[in-house]
Design an enzyme around this catalytic site. Structure first.
Site, PDB file in Angstrom:
ATOM      1  CE1 TYR A   1      -3.743  -2.249  -0.065  1.00 15.31           C
ATOM      2  CE2 TYR A   1      -2.885  -3.182   1.968  1.00 15.31           C
ATOM      3  CZ  TYR A   1      -3.753  -3.240   0.903  1.00 15.31           C
ATOM      4  OH  TYR A   1      -4.635  -4.277   0.791  1.00 15.31           O
ATOM      5  CB  ILE A   2       3.748   2.529   1.852  1.00  9.77           C
ATOM      6  CG1 ILE A   2       2.918   2.673   3.135  1.00  9.77           C
ATOM      7  CG2 ILE A   2       4.729   3.677   1.746  1.00  9.77           C
ATOM      8  CD1 ILE A   2       3.747   2.602   4.411  1.00  9.77           C
TER       9      ILE A   2
END
Length: 899
Positions: free
Chosen positions: A857-858
């Site tokens: 996600y990052i």
């Protein structure tokens, strides 16, 4: 509650799927509920009140000793040994949002709600254990703050969201200015749109590529040009060095991120060549003395049935599966079907034995055989293991790479899944069913028209050969359990996969231009009079604020997992004034439990969506589907779906935290700063995990290592006294005392452990040296040599025992001085401090899925920015596999890049 509210009809009538809400919501209902529900003022939602994994439910310690399973069998899941060779299962190539957890969570049955007459939810049924509340240490905060932790994080999230709103408006304002500038540009001048792509300079803001790229490319071209002209003049060419070859390889590297090229959904390749797939080895029948025992009688089975019996027998040590009633029921149903097909079994006299009762089957002899085979493999000499691995690698080498548009690319999962028993995750209804052996006749090959089609195994042929240039798969087949298609794709570090990741994070970056409008619109629609609009707005709110997945419809034979759009009545409990408790099976059948504070309007909406006569089994968002939700989101931005919010929120939060971060100190402290920021992202975005079973043991080991260093410090202090006894008076007696917590008993255990480690190291080195001698065709060393080497450990043991007895330590090393020993003390202190930071960091991470945030996600470019900005090696954050996967991110940005 007023009678007008109770009398308001909100249910349209019964349907095949239960009751359904009316199309509109009367204003009178809103007003009545506003008066009835207590208000707690302004709410800043967006963080769990409670955050952590759901611990396993209490289960009986003693399992019935049936089918050869003994109570002493441990629950550790081991690899199946039914095939006599090590054979790694391939995995589905479909993109996964999260790394799946390996252990199932058992959940309690849904709580039975009472009538909703007063529109007040009954609290959740008693759950054996709720997730622990998040602690201050878990996010790197101090406990002594006057501000409660949850309030502090909420406040930080509000700040981050305000910055997002401001950024979105600024980006759109800049775009409007650029449009006006282009519009007012004189017609005589060449429009930028007409400039050929090759002449355009890559923009740093466009896709995150450094500005230096163009100049670097120019330098490279100049260098090549100079070398060419030099060669033409007839000058002597220098011999190429290793550095020259590396530089040449670097020049030839395809830096696709500088020009993504085929980023649409049409043609993916022009030419494609590969060698197909690797099938698992054929089944090797059990030795004649190893039999399934039925009702006390050893039974001979046909190979097809014996293989299935072997699947079960080989995993008797996996109690989590073989004590599962559903698993056993499904297995025996498939086993019986094969027995019917093959004529059941025969006893030693050749008489037929009909196997009809699972309880009468004893698989223990099969388990013991496969367990012994596993132990034999473990006991093989290192040289033999290496030889076997080398032979396997050589056999599989042709399948490991393909040629994609003329470039060599690594293939991900080229092995066809071996047969076995389906395990699934959580309470999957098909767990235990037999995964059938995949035949070549089921496999479709995708390859270039001009390429040579790889031959199918002898005596077989492929199901079909395709030339689908829009597909990124090389082969596919349909498995028999869920009817899902399995694909052979390129590896994670390939250009194609890299471009997929790149587009995913660029899509999230694009969302930052629209997030303020989306939030403004759904906030307005939370009060809409149209039921469908209000349900959609509430769902988007939950997805944005609490990272819920959208959820999809499931068939009757699929696991009962849900997401936001498919939440049912029993999955949500409402606790006034504004707390919502979620409790349901999410992705991979993992139990999702969370308590959150929501906006007052959202709380009121959920009350309305749960209004009687709705009951367990009825949908909360009965006028909303995942497809309708994503279609609505697509109106803001092409390709926007619910899952983009998870990526955007995690990346934007991390980017905001890193922007304000000032990381100083040593390397370990800088890594901890990064992890603290990552941890905040994981908590704010609800990325949770179960505490690993071995966490406590791991913490004890780290504590022992720290204490071991402290004991060595004490030894160095005693050496100082040995060199200069006057130091005791000078520094004080207390300085030289052994720390109180390092008791005499602990010291004895520690010393014994150190001596044992020394012996093991000597023995391993001896065995390794012997293997090397054998490989070189020389004679092995005799055990006498080992005995001589072990004398070193004996001497160490004697030395430690003498030190414990006398309390004195003789100074070690050449020419020991107080100054040298003090320097050693400082080094030891630095090691201790570093290890303490690492221990605290690991303990803080035990309930937060940092890997999930960092990998999925990052935006990986943010990690690279931190690495370059604070001079921390990227190896501290990305393993070798991840460095290959995110090679594009590492090479495409500098420390000034912004998400």
């Amino acid at each position: 509650m007023s009678s007008s509210e109770d009398d308001t009809p909100l249910i349209k009538g019964s349907t095949t799927n239960g009751v359904k809400s009316t199309a509109t919501i009367p204003k009178s209902l809103d007003k009545a509920m506003d008066k009835a529900l207590p208000s707690n003022g302004t709410v800043n939602p967006g963080i769990s009140i409670r955050n952590g994994p759901v611990e396993d439910m209490d289960v009986d310690d003693e399992a019935p000793a049936t089918n050869g399973l003994t109570n002493g069998a441990n629950g550790k899941r081991k690899s199946r040994g039914s095939i006599g060779k090590v054979y790694k299962e391939s995995t589905s190539s479909e993109e996964e949002d999260e790394k799946p957890l390996s252990k199932r969570r058992k959940t309690s049955k849904p709580a039975e709600s009472d009538s909703d007459a007063e529109m007040s939810d009954v609290p959740l049924a008693k759950i054996s254990k709720k997730p622990p509340k998040v602690t201050a240490a878990q996010i790197g905060e101090s406990d002594d703050s006057d501000i409660p932790l949850t309030k502090k994080l909420v406040k930080e999230k509000v700040k981050i969201e305000k910055r997002a709103e401001k950024t979105a408006k600024a980006i759109r304002a800049d775009e409007d200015k650029e449009k006006k500038r282009r519009k007012n540009k004189p017609a005589a001048s060449e429009s930028d749109d007409d400039v050929p792509l090759a002449k355009k300079k890559p923009s740093k803001a466009a896709n995150g590529v450094k500005k230096e790229t163009t100049s670097t490319a120019k330098k490279t071209k100049t260098k090549v040009k100079e070398e060419t002209s030099t060669a033409k003049k007839g000058k002597v060419k220098k011999e190429s060095t290793e550095q020259d070859e590396d530089a040449e390889a670097e020049e030839e590297e395809f830096r696709w991120w500088e020009d993504p090229g085929k980023s649409d959904d049409s043609i993916k390749w022009d030419t494609l060549e590969h060698n197909g797939v690797v099938f698992p080895p054929p089944y090797q029948p059990l030795p004649s003395h190893v039999k399934l025992v039925y009702d006390g009688t050893p039974v001979t089975l046909q190979p097809e049935a014996e293989e299935i019996a072997g699947f079960y027998g080989a995993m008797l040590n996996s109690t989590v599966n073989v004590t599962n009633d559903t698993f056993n029921k499904n297995f025996f149903a498939d086993f019986k079907a094969m027995l019917e097909k093959t004529g059941h079994g025969k006893d030693r006299d050749g008489d037929k034995v009909k196997i009809s009762s699972f309880e009468k089957c004893d698989f223990k002899p099969i388990f013991e055989y496969y367990d012994a085979e596993r132990e034999k493999k473990k006991a093989l000499p290192g040289a033999e293991k290496k030889a076997l691995k080398a032979a396997k690698d050589e056999q599989e080498a042709p399948y490991m790479f393909c040629t994609w548009d003329g470039r060599k690319q690594k293939v991900g999962n080229f092995r066809v899944e071996p047969p076995g028993l389906f395990r699934g995750r959580g309470e999957h209804p098909k767990t235990g069913k037999v995964k059938a052996r995949v035949r070549p006749e089921q496999v479709t090959i995708n390859i270039g028209k001009e390429a040579t089609v790889p031959p199918a195994p002898e005596g077989h042929e492929w199901k079909e050969v395709k030339h689908d240039k829009t597909g990124t798969w090389l082969a596919m087949w349909q498995e028999n359990i869920n009817g899902a298609y399995k694909y052979v794709m390129l590896a994670a570090n390939s250009d194609v996969k890299g471009q997929s990741d790149f587009k995913k994070f660029e899509k999230a970056r694009e969302l930052k231009k629209h997030i303020d409008r989306i939030r403004k619109d759904y906030t307005r629609d939370l009060s809409s009079g149209v039921m469908a609009d209000r349900q959609r707005a509430t769902a988007v709110y939950l997805i944005d604020k609490f990272a819920l997945r959208a959820g999809n419809e499931k068939g009757e034979d699929e696991a009962d997992t849900v997401g936001c759009c498919s939440l049912k009545f029993e999955h949500i409990t409402l606790r006034p004034p504004n707390t919502v408790i979620f409790d349901f099976l999410g992705k991979d059948s993992i139990r999702f439990y969370d308590e959150v504070e929501v906006d007052n309007q959202v709380f009121k909406n959920l009350k309305i969506f749960k209004k009687a006569p709705k009951k367990d089994g009825d949908e909360i968002f009965d006028r909303l589907t995942t497809s309708a939700l994503n279609k609505h989101l697509g109106s803001y931005m092409t390709g926007l779906t619910a899952k983009v919010f998870r990526t955007y929120n995690a990346s934007w939060t991390m980017a905001s935290l890193l922007r304000d971060l000032k990381s100083t100190g040593n390397l370990a402290e800088k890594v901890k700063d990064y992890n603290d920021a990552n941890r905040k992202v994981a908590i704010l975005c609800n990325h949770k995990r179960t505490v690993a079973a071995g966490h406590a043991g791991s913490m004890e080991k780290m504590e022992d290592k720290i204490n071991g260093l402290r004991y060595q410090q004490w030894r160095i202090k005693q050496m100082i006294l040995d060199v200069d006894p006057k130091q005791k008076k000078k520094r004080g007696a207390d300085y030289f005392e052994l720390p109180e917590d390092l008791t005499e008993e602990w010291v004895k255990e520690h010393v014994a452990s150190e001596v044992e480690k020394k012996r093991e190291a000597i023995q391993k080195k001896f065995a390794k040296d012997n293997e090397k001698l054998v490989a070189e065709g020389k004679k092995e060393m005799k055990t006498k040599e080992l005995d001589e080497r072990l004398e070193e450990a004996d001497e160490l043991e004697k030395k430690y025992k003498k030190e414990i007895k006398t309390g004195k330590v003789t100074a070690e090393g050449k020419g020991p001085t107080v100054e040298k020993l003090d320097a050693n003390m400082e080094k030891m202190e630095a090691r201790i401090e570093t290890m303490k930071v690492q221990k605290d960091d690991k303990d803080n991470n035990k309930e937060v899925a940092l890997g999930t945030s960092k990998i999925n996600y990052i935006d990986p470019r943010l990690t690279v920015v931190f690495s370059k900005k604070f001079n921390v090696p990227i190896e501290r954050f990305f393993s070798k596999t991840l460095r290959e996967k995110f090679d594009w991110a590492i090479k495409s940005v500098d420390e000034d890049w912004e998400f």
